[in-house]
Scaffold this motif. Sequence first.
Motif, PDB file in Angstrom:
ATOM      1  N   ALA A   7       0.835  -1.195   0.000  1.00 31.34           N
ATOM      2  CA  ALA A   7       0.000   0.000   0.000  1.00 31.34           C
ATOM      3  C   ALA A   7       0.870   1.246   0.000  1.00 31.34           C
ATOM      4  N   ALA A  11       1.033   4.087  -2.838  1.00 31.96           N
ATOM      5  CA  ALA A  11       0.685   5.464  -2.523  1.00 31.96           C
ATOM      6  C   ALA A  11       1.842   6.402  -2.800  1.00 31.96           C
ATOM      7  N   ARG A  18      -4.374   6.000  -9.614  1.00 31.15           N
ATOM      8  CA  ARG A  18      -5.373   6.743 -10.380  1.00 31.15           C
ATOM      9  C   ARG A  18      -5.303   6.463 -11.868  1.00 31.15           C
ATOM     10  N   ILE A  26      -7.618  16.229 -17.280  1.00 31.36           N
ATOM     11  CA  ILE A  26      -7.254  17.437 -16.537  1.00 31.36           C
ATOM     12  C   ILE A  26      -6.268  18.274 -17.355  1.00 31.36           C
TER      13      ILE A  26
ATOM     14  N   GLU B 113      -2.683  17.800  -9.541  1.00 33.64           N
ATOM     15  CA  GLU B 113      -2.858  16.430 -10.012  1.00 33.64           C
ATOM     16  C   GLU B 113      -1.919  16.100 -11.169  1.00 33.64           C
ATOM     17  N   TYR B 205      -1.090  11.114   2.415  1.00 30.83           N
ATOM     18  CA  TYR B 205      -1.632  10.384   1.268  1.00 30.83           C
ATOM     19  C   TYR B 205      -1.416   8.882   1.457  1.00 30.83           C
ATOM     20  N   GLU B 206      -0.236   8.540   1.966  1.00 32.02           N
ATOM     21  CA  GLU B 206       0.063   7.125   2.172  1.00 32.02           C
ATOM     22  C   GLU B 206      -0.910   6.535   3.185  1.00 32.02           C
ATOM     23  N   ALA B 209      -4.192   6.029   1.600  1.00 33.26           N
ATOM     24  CA  ALA B 209      -4.249   4.853   0.740  1.00 33.26           C
ATOM     25  C   ALA B 209      -4.427   3.593   1.567  1.00 33.26           C
ATOM     26  N   ILE B 210      -3.749   3.552   2.733  1.00 29.19           N
ATOM     27  CA  ILE B 210      -3.894   2.391   3.601  1.00 29.19           C
ATOM     28  C   ILE B 210      -5.319   2.303   4.136  1.00 29.19           C
ATOM     29  N   ARG B 214      -9.426   5.625  -2.651  1.00 34.76           N
ATOM     30  CA  ARG B 214      -9.086   5.121  -3.980  1.00 34.76           C
ATOM     31  C   ARG B 214      -9.100   6.205  -5.054  1.00 34.76           C
ATOM     32  N   THR B 215      -9.987   7.187  -4.959  1.00 30.84           N
ATOM     33  CA  THR B 215     -10.119   8.139  -6.064  1.00 30.84           C
ATOM     34  C   THR B 215      -9.615   9.519  -5.661  1.00 30.84           C
ATOM     35  N   ARG B 216      -9.425  10.342  -6.697  1.00 36.20           N
ATOM     36  CA  ARG B 216      -9.010  11.728  -6.467  1.00 36.20           C
ATOM     37  C   ARG B 216     -10.013  12.456  -5.585  1.00 36.20           C
ATOM     38  N   GLU B 219      -9.739  11.638  -1.998  1.00 33.25           N
ATOM     39  CA  GLU B 219      -8.525  12.249  -1.474  1.00 33.25           C
ATOM     40  C   GLU B 219      -8.762  13.735  -1.212  1.00 33.25           C
TER      41      GLU B 219
END
Lengths: 292, 310
Positions: A7, A11, A18, A26, B113, B205-206, B209-210, B214-216, B219
């Motif tokens: 994970a 990440a 993504r 974008i 992004e 962010y890490e 994720a844990i 999953r998506t922008r 987040e």
Amino acid sequence: MAQVNTARLRASNRQAGRKIGGTAAIFIFLTLLGLFMLMPIYLTVIMSIKPVEELFIFPPKMYAIRPTLDNFREMFSVLHQNRVPFSRYVFNSLFVTVTVTAAQCVFSSMAAFVLAKCRFPGSRVINGIIVISLLYQSNVIYIMQYIVMAKLHMIDTYAALIFPAIASPMGLFLMRQSIGQVPDSMIEAAKVDGAGLFRICWQIVMPNQKPALMTLIIFAFQAAWNIQAGSVVFQEQYKTLPTVVSQAASAGLARAGVAMAAAVFMLVPPIVIFMLAQRQVIETMAHSGIKE
Amino acid sequence: MSAGDIGKRSKKEERHMLWQSVKKNKVCYLMLAPFMIFFVVFTIVPVIMSLPMGFTDFNMVQPPEFVGLSNYTTLFLSDKIFIRSIRVTIVFALFTGPVSYVLCFLLAWLINELPPKLRTVFTLIFYAPSMANVYTVWQLIFSGDMNGYINSFLMNAGLINSPIQWLTDGNYVLGATIVVQLWISLGAGFLALRAGFQNIDRTMYEAGAIEGIRTRWQELVYIVIPSMGPQLMFAAVMQIVSSFTAGTVAQNLVGFPSTDYKAHTIMTHAYDYGWVRYEMGYAAAICMVLFIVMFAMNRLISRILSRYMD
């Protein structure tokens, strides 16, 4: 354990989680909007290299048929007619801009650190005053500033250009907001290790504040570079570039073209500083971050 | 010992404690001093000197003369153009303020992004207009004759038959001003938000994720916005200031005064009385009204933001 590691791996490579399609969408959206945003600036650049007769072609062209540097030449020739050599204005502007930017960064960073992270008698009041002073805009302030400067015998000196620009409440507010995000535990730990406030500010907090500091540099440089000397400096030898360049723009023969040339000329240094500062921000992000 | 004695002593003690804590924090004051000296001399003192000016008649030649509340009564009871300028300012601020605030945040996020190399370029593209001082080119774009870029484009496309007077027709002046204001409005707030995005710790962010993000969008909602409070507040204050004190755009674009005062903001009104008619006392009163509006606006927005932040 192994699960956590994958994970983390996914990440840390942020693109992994993504869809490529989303990023592409974008990119396309930003490019289209960006072209629209750049249009007036593009037209300015184009018009600055158009010869006079092309300015009045119908329908107006989006490009120059016979590009020329006449407008720039004209601008400089007007500038060289002044009693003071052109290099003097360049020096004045650089001197004022560099001094203001440096002083503003050092002073606002220290003050912002103290205001964000220390409780002492008066700290709340000062925090409030900073925001209120941003909101209070009055045309009378300039007159009062002039009176204060006259009382301090600062009119017609570099001080009149530099001193009022140093304490920008906007810069302080920006830094305070950003330093406020530094975890208190980090500062407490440094205190336990015996570091004084001054050292905590410069050796622990500020190295983590590159994004905000670089933004402050951009703001400060831009504001200082555009300082108009008109009302506080009357001797030619203390005038800055924006003052004389706008004079040249209004004195030129083909005024539109020369005005564009002046705008383009004045825009170059802030853009260079912007690029340098932004690159710094992104490079630091590659290998550092605030850790709790 | 009576209750009064205790009261007296604790007051004395309080003062002693205050002095003690001032002494204990002397490093704080030392670090604050360089900024505060310049701030007090060149901002606070002029501001305090300017406060009473709204109650005077001051033409910059003779010393100010105290006139009580008459500036304010004139302003609200008989200055029709001022009332009109309030309406223009509110329309202007309601259009430019929220739109540009959302744009600032949205664009700062979208840029974030992208891969790092592209971020600098796009940040520059969107920030550049606020650096450039190019009203002249906007005048040419909106120019009322057939040579204007917009007019010639619309005429070539067959959408209009005769050129539209964008900058002098009362129906269009406010719209044109709003467009240009929006164009230059991705300024301080936008850049501060960009810096805020860069400041978010990667471990966040890490951890996200844990935790299963999953998506922008997830987040953005769960990680980004909650950790951007201070920058969002900064951008809001900047937005209030720039949308309420706008006046230079209109003056440079549609001229002064604008047709039928259609783009006449409160700030333009203050400029009119201050620097054209030299009625500084009256201009100061106008600015005071504007300050009170902005102060109230700031209170309201910081209350809303702080409710959603923590």
